[in-house]
Design a protein around this motif. Structure first.
Motif, mmCIF file in Angstrom:
data_model
loop_
_atom_site.group_PDB
_atom_site.id
_atom_site.type_symbol
_atom_site.label_atom_id
_atom_site.label_comp_id
_atom_site.label_asym_id
_atom_site.label_seq_id
_atom_site.Cartn_x
_atom_site.Cartn_y
_atom_site.Cartn_z
ATOM 1 N N ASN A 62 -6.816 -5.075 7.583
ATOM 2 C CA ASN A 62 -7.459 -5.555 6.353
ATOM 3 C C ASN A 62 -8.457 -6.658 6.681
ATOM 4 O O ASN A 62 -9.575 -6.676 6.177
ATOM 5 N N ASN B 196 -11.501 -5.249 8.911
ATOM 6 C CA ASN B 196 -11.937 -3.957 8.372
ATOM 7 C C ASN B 196 -13.303 -3.518 8.897
ATOM 8 O O ASN B 196 -13.560 -2.322 9.067
ATOM 9 N N ASN C 256 0.900 -4.066 3.435
ATOM 10 C CA ASN C 256 -0.257 -4.102 2.535
ATOM 11 C C ASN C 256 -1.460 -3.362 3.123
ATOM 12 O O ASN C 256 -2.573 -3.467 2.629
ATOM 13 N N SER C 257 -1.222 -2.612 4.219
ATOM 14 C CA SER C 257 -2.300 -1.896 4.906
ATOM 15 C C SER C 257 -2.172 -0.388 4.726
ATOM 16 O O SER C 257 -1.119 0.111 4.340
ATOM 17 N N ASP C 258 -3.248 0.311 5.049
ATOM 18 C CA ASP C 258 -3.251 1.769 4.968
ATOM 19 C C ASP C 258 -3.175 2.349 6.378
ATOM 20 O O ASP C 258 -4.176 2.377 7.106
ATOM 21 N N ASP D 174 -4.091 -6.587 12.144
ATOM 22 C CA ASP D 174 -4.463 -6.746 10.733
ATOM 23 C C ASP D 174 -5.768 -6.013 10.410
ATOM 24 O O ASP D 174 -6.858 -6.589 10.481
ATOM 25 N N ASN E 42 0.872 -1.172 0.000
ATOM 26 C CA ASN E 42 0.000 0.000 0.000
ATOM 27 C C ASN E 42 0.913 1.227 0.000
ATOM 28 O O ASN E 42 1.749 1.373 0.901
ATOM 29 N N VAL F 195 0.067 -2.499 11.564
ATOM 30 C CA VAL F 195 -0.190 -2.345 10.131
ATOM 31 C C VAL F 195 0.991 -2.880 9.320
ATOM 32 O O VAL F 195 2.128 -2.461 9.506
#
Length: 263
Positions: free
Chosen positions: A171, A174, A194-196, A169, A28, A191
């Protein structure tokens, strides 16, 4: 924190693989500030940034605990369950490690009803009411109790919406994150690359897939919570002692006044 302590914690994170991110093609872009390098197609997280963000999160979460408020921990992935129960369980903070039921925060009243149902079954068992039912009914109720314990046992003592939430996590969790943000609950999270991280108030750049990595981060968080709780207890003890001294002094003064009146 001394230089030796910093070195020890840095090595601990290194040994636990906290720095291992995801494949570069899954990254990300918002994680760019926390990425140190790329090796064999995998992003490497900058542990200096991790250490700084973890210290920041620990300080904030310790204050939440000190204020007497609850922090809800959410980690339903297999790699995190044992660490949550081992590290967070002793702090007395609520946690979800099985499945996040939609509306767990935004429809908290319904969740409380389910928890009260669990308590009522326990009461039936304690006062012998359960034994008056048929074998089939007892079996049905026992199964219902086991299911409730599995899904809600970790939040049985949560009587109101938590003040903060810690997620492993974002993601995968969410829905939990969205509900927390909707209710303006302070968010903490591990995070991965691959996370925001911009979705979280206190992001901790780290490997959220390895059990050792999760355990190392949660241990620091758990220690911060315990320190906050200890400070809260110490403050309350001092206040109670001061109040007792004041009461004793007042009683002593009143006794002197009465003796003076008699004289």
């Amino acid at each position: 924190m001394s230089e030796n302590q910093t070195d020890v914690r840095f090595k601990e994170m290194l040994d636990a693989g906290v720095h291992f991110g995801h494949l570069t093609r899954k990254w990300n872009p918002h994680m760019a500030p926390y990425i140190f390098d790329e090796k064999k197609g995998i992003h490497i997280i900058d542990l200096n940034k991790t250490a700084a963000k973890l210290d920041e999160a620990c300080k904030a979460i310790g204050q939440v605990a000190k204020s007497g408020k609850k922090i809800l921990f959410v980690a339903t992935k297999n790699q995190a369950r044992a660490a949550i129960e081992e590290k967070i369980g002793p702090t007395g903070m609520p946690f979800i490690v099985e499945r996040w039921s939609g509306g767990m925060l935004t429809n908290f009243a319904t969740i409380r009803k389910a928890i009260r149902k669990m308590s009522s079954i326990d009461k039936m068992e304690a006062d012998g009411t359960l034994n008056t039912l048929s074998k089939r009914e007892r079996l049905q109720i026992s199964r219902q109790r086991a299911k409730l314990e599995k899904n809600l046992g970790g939040i049985a003592d949560l009587t109101r919406i938590p003040s903060a939430i810690f997620i492993v996590d974002i993601n995968k969790e969410n829905i939990a994150l969205l509900e927390a943000k909707k209710l303006n609950i302070t968010t903490f999270a591990m995070v991965d690359t691959n996370s925001d991280p911009t979705k979280v108030d206190f992001p901790i750049p780290s490997n959220d897939d390895a059990s050792k990595s999760i355990s190392v981060v949660l241990e620091r968080i758990a220690n911060a919570i315990m320190e906050g709780l200890d400070e809260r207890k110490s403050t309350k003890d001092k206040q109670a002692a001061a109040k007792a001294d004041k009461t004793a002094e007042k009683a002593k003064s009143e006794k002197k006044d009465k003796e003076a009146e008699k004289a």
